[in-house]
Design an enzyme around this catalytic site. Structure first.
Site, PDB file in Angstrom:
ATOM      1  N   SER B 108       0.857  -1.196   0.000  1.00 55.83           N
ATOM      2  CA  SER B 108       0.000   0.000   0.000  1.00 55.83           C
ATOM      3  C   SER B 108       0.894   1.248   0.000  1.00 55.83           C
ATOM      4  O   SER B 108       1.716   1.392  -0.887  1.00 55.83           O
ATOM      5  CB  SER B 108      -0.956  -0.045   1.197  1.00 55.83           C
ATOM      6  OG  SER B 108      -1.948   0.930   1.060  1.00 55.83           O
ATOM      7  N   GLU B 202      -1.995  -2.712  -8.075  1.00 57.11           N
ATOM      8  CA  GLU B 202      -3.263  -2.914  -7.361  1.00 57.11           C
ATOM      9  C   GLU B 202      -3.559  -1.583  -6.688  1.00 57.11           C
ATOM     10  O   GLU B 202      -2.714  -0.699  -6.650  1.00 57.11           O
ATOM     11  CB  GLU B 202      -3.125  -4.052  -6.328  1.00 57.11           C
ATOM     12  CG  GLU B 202      -2.094  -3.804  -5.226  1.00 57.11           C
ATOM     13  CD  GLU B 202      -2.670  -3.112  -4.001  1.00 57.11           C
ATOM     14  OE1 GLU B 202      -3.823  -3.360  -3.642  1.00 57.11           O
ATOM     15  OE2 GLU B 202      -1.945  -2.284  -3.397  1.00 57.11           O
ATOM     16  N   HIS B 274      -4.689  -5.292  -1.380  1.00 59.29           N
ATOM     17  CA  HIS B 274      -5.741  -4.964  -0.417  1.00 59.29           C
ATOM     18  C   HIS B 274      -6.887  -5.974  -0.441  1.00 59.29           C
ATOM     19  O   HIS B 274      -8.057  -5.609  -0.426  1.00 59.29           O
ATOM     20  CB  HIS B 274      -6.283  -3.564  -0.698  1.00 59.29           C
ATOM     21  CG  HIS B 274      -5.309  -2.476  -0.407  1.00 59.29           C
ATOM     22  ND1 HIS B 274      -4.388  -2.024  -1.321  1.00 59.29           N
ATOM     23  CD2 HIS B 274      -5.085  -1.729   0.707  1.00 59.29           C
ATOM     24  CE1 HIS B 274      -3.662  -1.056  -0.784  1.00 59.29           C
ATOM     25  NE2 HIS B 274      -4.062  -0.853   0.429  1.00 59.29           N
TER      26      HIS B 274
END
Lengths: 303, 304
Positions: B108, B202, B274
Site C-alpha cells: 500500500s 493494485e 488490499h
C-alpha cells in the site's frame, strides 16, 4: 504570444473534452454569451455520453482540433471538466492548436490542456464553464468572465482577495490549475513547469491525505521549490474524515506543506471549484502581492 | 545488495512510516512472530499518532534509518500503510540504507519505499503488515510471509492463480505495488527503471475515473510501453464506490480498455494487495510470469 481577440459577432465554440453533460446545462452560458454579442456553436460531439466521457477519445480530440483549425471560431470554451483530457494527449497536435492563437477556456480537468498550450507560449483562460455557470453565482463571477472575454483584466468590484500566508511581491508567468491534474502531468511529454512562475493550485473532493500526498509530489519533484509564489484557491469539499486514516483541515495541510518554502503565498484566492471564481488568464505575466492578496496582469491578453 | 534470510532468534523491528495503528492491533502480529522464534522490537513511532500520520516526519524517518543501521535488527516490518512514506523521501538517505540490506516488508503506502529501495538496488517484500495478523486468513497468507522472510519460495501450493487478460510468458524484475503511489513517484528521483520489468499493480478505494487517470498517466509517461509484463491484483472497493449517477463501468472494464494496445502478457486477480488473503511477494528481483496459467515464478531469491 498574445491571443486572437474575441470580437462582437465572433463565434465561441463549446466543446466537451472530458466528462459528459445534458443539453440543458448549455442554456445559461449560451444566453450569456449571445447577450454579450457573440455567436455560440456546439461542437458535433459535445453532447456525446459514454460512461464518464463525452464521446470517444477520437471524437473529443477531433472536436478540439476542428475548433482550433476552423478560422470562423474565435475561442474554444469547454462545457465541463470531470475527467478525460489526459486521455487525449496522443491524439492532439498541440503545436497546431497553439499556432491558431485562440483562447482555450475552462478549468478543472482542462488543466491538462492549459499546461500543454501554456508550455508552447500560448496564453489560455482559467474560466468557469457551461456546467459552472448553470448554477447561480455571485455578480463578480459574471463580471470577471465577461470582462476577460473583452480583454479587460482589471479586478472586478466585489471580488474577494486571497488570505495572506506568507507576504511578498513577485512577478512572473501565471501557471497551474487543478492539483490532481498538475501532478498527473509529471513525467509525461506535457508536464507542469513552475520555474520562476506564479503557481495557481486548487482542487475538489480530495481526501486530506491525498491532498498532502499531491503537495508532497510537488515537493519531491522540486516543482514547489522552483515556483516564485503560490496562489492557492480552495480545496473544495475536501473530505473531513477518512475512516482508518484520519483528518485534518485542508488549510493546515497546505500551510504545513508549502508554507515553509517561504515564498509569497495566499489561500482562498477566488478561482476554481469554489463558489465564487474569477476568470484568470494563464501563461501571462502578472504581479502577485501576497500581503494584499491580489494578482494583477502585466501584459495584455489579446493582440 | 540482497537482505539476509531470517533465522530463529533474529530480530524483526516493527516501524510505522505511514499512518498510525492502534497498539492492540499489533498484538496478534507480535504473538505470531514470537511463536515462530523471532524477537520483536517496536520502534518508538509505532506508539505515536499525529493527525493521519504515526508521529512526525523526523521521528518516522529516524525509526527507519535506525532500524537499517542497527546491526542487531535483521528485518523491518511496517505496521501499516495509509499515508506518509512520500513525506520521508527528503529525510532518508536511501542509497546508504540500501548498503545495509534488510528485509523491508509492507505494501500500500509502503510502495513509495519499495520503489525507492528497488531503484537503489535493494529488493524488498510486498507483504502483509502488522495489521494483517489479527484476523483469520487462508493458510497461504502466513505461509507465504514465513517463506519469504526465511528465504524460501513465496508462491504457496494451493494459493489462487490469476486470470489471464493477455496470454504469453515473460521474464523481468517484478516492480510496483499500489497504483496511486506508482503515479506519485513519477518525476521524483526515487523511481526504478521500468524498462523490461514485470509491473505489479493494485489499489484500494479509488474511483473508477481515477484508476483510468492513473493508468493514463503511466501510458503518457511511457511506463506501460516499457514493461515486459503486467500482474494486476485488484482495484479493491472501486466497483462499490460509484456515485448514484455514475456509470456502470467496472474496474476491469476500465483496466482492460486502458491497457488496450499494450500487448504484453497480462493477468489480473492475482492474490496480492488490499484483499483478504494476499501472498507476500519480493519486489526488485527477477520473475517469470505465465499469463495463461495465471502463475508467477521466482527466478531468484530475495535473500542472499
Amino acid at each position: 504570444m498574445a491571443l486572437r481577440p474575441i470580437l462582437a459577432g465572433d463565434t465561441i465554440r463549446l466543446v466537451s473534452p472530458a466528462s459528459p453533460l445534458t443539453p440543458d446545462k448549455l442554456d445559461f452560458i449560451s444566453e450569456l454569451l449571445r447577450n454579450e454579442g457573440y455567436k455560440v456553436e456546439v461542437a458535433p460531439h459535445a453532447l456525446e455520453w459514454i460512461d464518464y466521457l463525452a464521446g470517444t477519445d477520437e471524437q473529443r480530440a477531433e472536436d478540439l482540433m476542428d475548433a482550433f483549425a476552423d478560422d470562423s471560431v474565435a475561442a474554444v470554451l469547454c462545457t465541463r471538466g470531470g475527467y478525460g483530457c489526459a486521455r487525449l494527449l496522443p491524439f492532439l497536435d498541440f503545436d497546431q492548436m497553439a499556432n491558431s492563437n485562440k483562447a482555450l477556456m475552462g478549468f478543472s480537468d482542462v488543466t491538462t490542456l492549459h499546461l500543454a498550450l501554456n508550455r508552447r507560449g500560448l496564453p489560455t483562460i482559467h474560466s468557469p464553464m457551461a456546467l459552472t455557470l448553470h448554477f447561480p453565482r455571485e455578480d463578480f463571477v459574471y463580471e470577471s468572465f465577461k470582462r476577460v472575454l473583452r480583454g479587460d483584466l482589471a479586478r472586478p468590484a466585489g471580488a474577494p482577495t486571497g488570505e495572506c500566508v506568507n507576504p511578498g511581491v513577485v512577478e512572473g508567468e501565471v501557471v497551474g490549475g487543478c492539483l490532481c491534474l498538475l501532478t498527473d502531468s509529471i513525467g509525461t511529454k506535457e508536464p507542469l513547469e513552475t520555474k520562476g512562475k506564479i503557481f495557481l493550485i486548487e482542487d475538489v473532493e480530495e481526501m486530506p491525505h491525498r491532498l498532502d500526498a499531491m503537495l508532497t509530489v510537488l515537493i519531491n519533484t522540486g516543482l514547489a521549490e522552483q515556483a516564485a509564489g503560490f496562489v492557492i484557491g480552495e480545496m473544495t469539499r475536501t473530505a473531513e474524515y477518512v475512516p482508518g486514516i484520519g483528518s485534518r483541515p485542508w488549510e493546515d495541510i497546505v500551510k504545513e506543506r508549502l508554507g515553509p518554502l517561504g515564498k509569497p503565498m495566499v489561500i482562498n484566492f477566488p478561482f476554481g471549484h469554489m463558489k465564487g471564481m474569477l476568470t484568470l488568464p494563464l501563461g501571462l505575466q502578472a504581479r502577485f502581492d501576497a500581503a494584499a492578496g491580489t494578482l494583477d496582469y502585466l501584459e495584455p491578453l489579446f493582440q | 545488495m540482497k537482505p539476509k534470510a531470517l533465522n530463529p532468534g533474529d530480530t524483526i523491528r516493527i516501524v510505522a512510516p505511514s499512518s498510525p495503528l492502534p497498539d492492540k492491533e499489533l498484538d496478534a502480529c507480535i504473538a505470531k512472530l514470537t511463536a515462530w522464534g523471532f524477537k520483536v522490537e517496536l520502534a518508538s513511532s509505532v506508539h505515536e499518532h499525529w493527525r493521519y500520520l504515526a508521529a512526525n516526519d523526523a521521528a518516522r524517518a529516524k525509526d527507519i534509518t535506525d532500524a537499517f543501521l542497527d546491526p542487531n535488527v535483521h528485518a523491518v516490518l511496517c505496521a501499516r500503510g495509509g499515508y506518509g512514506c512520500a513525506r520521508l523521501l527528503g529525510l532518508l538517505d536511501i542509497a546508504t540504507l540500501a548498503k545495509h540490506p534488510k528485509l523491508l516488508i509492507g505494501f500500500s503506502d509502503i510502495t513509495t519505499l519499495h520503489l525507492a529501495f528497488n531503484a537503489a538496488g535493494m529488493p524488498t517484500v510486498h507483504g502483509i503488515m502488522g495489521s494483517y495478523f489479527a484476523k483469520e486468513r487462508e493458510p497461504w497468507v502466513l505461509d507465504s510471509f514465513y517463506h519469504v522472510i526465511t528465504g524460501s519460495d513465496p508462491i504457496i501450493d494451493g494459493s489462487p492463480r490469476a486470470q489471464c487478460l493477455v496470454p504469453g510468458t515473460s521474464q523481468g524484475r517484478l516492480l510496483g505495488g499500489c497504483l496511486t503511489l506508482i503515479g506519485d513517484a513519477q518525476g521524483t528521483k526515487h523511481v526504478p527503471d521500468f524498462k523490461g520489468a514485470i509491473l505489479l499493480i493494485e489499489d484500494v478505494g479509488e474511483k473508477g475515473y481515477r484508476v483510468d487517470a492513473r493508468l493514463t498517466q503511466l501510458r503518457n509517461t511511457g511506463v506501460l510501453h516499457q514493461v515486459a509484463g503486467i500482474v494486476i491484483g485488484e482495484m479493491t472497493d472501486t466497483d462499490t464506490m460509484r456515485d448514484k449517477d455514475a456509470p456502470e463501468v467496472t474496474w476491469k472494464e476500465i483496466v482492460q480498455e486502458r491497457l488496450d494496445g499494450i500487448r504484453v502478457p497480462t493477468m489480473w486477480d492475482f492474490p496480492i494487495g488490499h484483499i483478504k488473503n494476499p501472498l507476500s511477494l519480493p519486489l526488485g528481483i527477477r520473475v517469470e510470469m505465465d499469463a495463461e496459467a495465471g502463475s508467477l515464478r521466482y527466478l531468484e531469491s530475495v535473500c542472499d
